[in-house]
Design a protein around this motif. Sequence first.
Motif, short mmCIF file in Angstrom:
data_model
loop_
_atom_site.label_atom_id
_atom_site.label_comp_id
_atom_site.label_asym_id
_atom_site.label_seq_id
_atom_site.Cartn_x
_atom_site.Cartn_y
_atom_site.Cartn_z
N GLN A 29 0.80 -1.22 0.00
CA GLN A 29 0.00 0.00 0.00
C GLN A 29 0.82 1.26 0.00
N GLU A 30 2.19 1.19 0.08
CA GLU A 30 2.97 2.39 0.28
C GLU A 30 3.90 2.66 -0.88
N ASN A 38 4.84 7.38 1.68
CA ASN A 38 3.75 8.16 1.08
C ASN A 38 2.53 7.25 1.03
N LEU A 39 1.63 7.45 1.96
CA LEU A 39 0.47 6.57 2.10
C LEU A 39 -0.77 7.26 1.55
N HIS A 40 -1.35 6.67 0.52
CA HIS A 40 -2.56 7.24 -0.08
C HIS A 40 -3.82 6.82 0.67
N ASP A 41 -3.72 5.70 1.39
CA ASP A 41 -4.83 5.23 2.23
C ASP A 41 -4.23 4.76 3.55
N VAL A 42 -4.20 5.67 4.53
CA VAL A 42 -3.51 5.39 5.78
C VAL A 42 -4.08 4.17 6.50
N HIS A 57 -6.54 10.66 6.24
CA HIS A 57 -6.75 9.92 4.99
C HIS A 57 -5.41 9.64 4.30
N THR A 58 -4.62 10.70 4.10
CA THR A 58 -3.33 10.54 3.42
C THR A 58 -2.22 11.03 4.34
N ASN A 112 -3.04 14.69 5.31
CA ASN A 112 -4.20 15.13 4.51
C ASN A 112 -3.88 16.27 3.54
N LYS A 113 -3.44 15.89 2.35
CA LYS A 113 -3.29 16.84 1.25
C LYS A 113 -4.67 17.45 0.96
N THR A 142 -4.01 13.52 -3.25
CA THR A 142 -2.99 12.80 -2.49
C THR A 142 -1.63 13.44 -2.69
#
Length: 651
Positions: free
Chosen positions: A29-30, A146-150, A169-170, A193-194, A198
Motif C-alpha cells: 500500500q505504500e 507516502n500513504l494514499h490510504d492510511v 486519509h493521506t 491530509n493533502k 494525495t
Amino acid sequence: RCVRAHRLPHMGGGASRARARYRSKASAQETTVHASGSMSSHSSSPGSFGKRLKNFLGKGEELKEFKPHVEFLRMIASPNTHLDVYLSLIVSEVIRTLDADRCSVYFVDEIREEVFCVASTLCEPFRLPWDKGVVGQSARDGKLLNLHDVHSHWAFDNRIEKSTGYTVHTMLALPIKHMVDDRRSIGVIQVLNKKNGTFTHHDENELGKIAMIISDSFYRQRWRAFETGAMNDREALSVIAECSAQDNPRHSSVIRVTERPTDTDAATERFVWRNHAPAWSGLEDAESAECEPERAAEDTPVVCFSTVPIPAKPFSSDAMVHVRKLRTLEFDALACSPDELVHMVLLVMEDTGVLPRCRVDPEQLRNWAWSVRRLYKDVNPYHNWFHAVNTYHGCYHQVIVSSLANKFRCLDVYGLLISALCHDIDHPGYTNGFLVQEQSELAIRYNDTSVLENHHAHVACELLRKDECAIGSGLRKTEQQALRRILIKSILDTDMINHRDICHQAMTLASSSSDAGKDGDGDANAQDRQFWLSLCLHASDLSAQCLPWSTAAEWESRISQEFLQQAEAEIARGLTPAPFMQFSFDDVRQRSKLQLNFIDFVLLPMWDPYSQLVPQLRPLVDNLLANRAMYDHRASHGYDRRFTPTVATDV
C-alpha cells in the motif's frame, strides 16, 4: 540499498531487537523513497548543502523550484531560536509548501527507543515506542512513506485519531537524517491530509528539501526537545539546571583567547604523536619505596606546597599490571595506590614526549607532581586525587588515540596535562552553589563567579611560581604567558555553567564540517586550539561513565556519597538540597534513575557530537551506552544484570 542500523554496543536483547527493527518491511500500500540513498548518498561532506541537494533532486528537478522564505532560513539556522519558535516555523513551512492540512514533528530518541512528538497541529506533545505506528516505522527503516490510504497500512495506529476525533486519509512521513551518519534518523516530519487529492512525487521532493535544510540545526534542537520532555521530572530538571548558564550573571562565552605567541621554538612546534615503545617499557618490577609520612592535621595549612623526591623504582609487580594499561581505557586509577599514581603521572608526561621540548627539569617535575597530590583532599569521596589522575589520563588517552593531537602544539599538550591534573586541586567537596549560599571565604574572594574553578586555577598557577615546582621555568617568557592562559582558560571552562555552550559549539561543528577530526589541522589559531583543549578537558572531567562498567559503577558510588555529604551539610544549615541530591544511598533504583538523567541530559549531548568530530573516541560512547543499559536495569530491578560465563567442560 540496504538499510543499516546505527552502531550500538551490546546491550543484551534490547540492542538486538533495535538492530532487528532496522530491517526493511515491504508493503503493497505504500510508495517508498530511500531517504539516505537519495538525499545525501552517504556524503562525506555534510556541510556541502548544494551538493547534497543536487544529489537528492537528481536530473528531473531544478533548484530554483524550492523557494523558502528568507526569514524561515534565518531563524532555522540561528542557534538562538527558541525550540517552540523553531518547530512552529517548520510546521508552518511544511503546511504552506505542501498545501497540507496538518503537520507534526517528531524527535527520535534512539537510546530510549521512542519517537517524541513535540510540535503538532493536532494534539499535545507525547511519546511513542518506535515499534508502533507509521512514524516509528519511518524512523527505524530510514524511509519516506507516502500513504494514499492510511487505514489500509499495517503500521497505522488509530489511537490518536480516536482521542482527537481527527480523521487521517493521506500521510507523508519523512525521516530527518543525521548530518554526518545518514544511517541514523534523528527525527521524522509527518504531514497529514493533502488538501486536494494525495501527496505526489513532487511533494516528496519538496519535503526532502525542507528536511535537508533543517537537518543541521535539528540535531542541536533535538537535545533541547529531550530536556523539554523532562519538564515533569524534578530530578532531571535539577540536573539540567546545574549545567545551564541561562539567566545566570556568571555566564560568559566559552572561548576567548586574545593573544597568540608569535615566536617559534620547540615548545610551540606542532605536537606529533608517534606510537613508540611506552616510557615504562624498561621499568623493572620493584617494591614501592616508602613515601612521605602524613603530617598532623593541625600542622597542614589549607594550601601546602611541600615536596618530596620521587623514588627511582616505585612500582611493585602488582602495580606494573596497571602501568601496562596506561595507553588503554582499561586503566583504572581506583585500583592503584595514591602514591603509585604520582609515578604514573610522571610516566604519562614522559610518554607524550613534550618534556624535552618544553625544557622541563626532572626534579622540578617530580616535586610538582607530589605537591599536586598532597593538595587534593583525601576525605572527598569523589573530588580527590583519584579523580584528578582519572581526568589527567582521559586527556592523555584522547590525545594519543585520535587525530586530536594534530590540532595542538607541544605547549598545548603540556598545558592540557597540567590543567587536567590541577583542574580540581584543593577541592572542598562542595558545589559552587553551596559555597555561594554559605557566603564562604572562597565565594567572597571570587565574587560568586566560578568560585571553585577560579580557586583551582589560582592554586595551580601559584604552585608553578614555587622554585622547586616551577615546571614552566624552562620556557621563554611568551611561552610562559601562553601556558598560563591555557591553564586558566581550560580550568575555568570546566565550570558546569559552561557545559551547554560547549555542547552547542560541538554540535555546530559536527553539523557544519566532517573534517574536524582529520589530519592537517595543526595550524589552527589560538582560539580554535583553546576550544579543543577546553572540550578535551571538560570531556575527560566527565568521562567516568565512559569507562568499563566495574570502574564506572564505583565512580557513581563515590559521587553519590559526596552528594549525600553535601545534602547532610545543607540540611544542618536549614537549606534544601537540590533534588538530585535527595536520595538514600541504599536506594539503588533512585540512584540509577538519577544517573540515567545525568547520562541523557549531560553526557550524551556532549559525547555524541564530540565522537562525531573525533571518530576515534567512539569506544567511549559505546561504553557510555552499555553502562546506561546497566543503570536502566538497576533502576527497574534494583540489582545489576548478571552474565553467566561460558565454561568449557570435558566430555
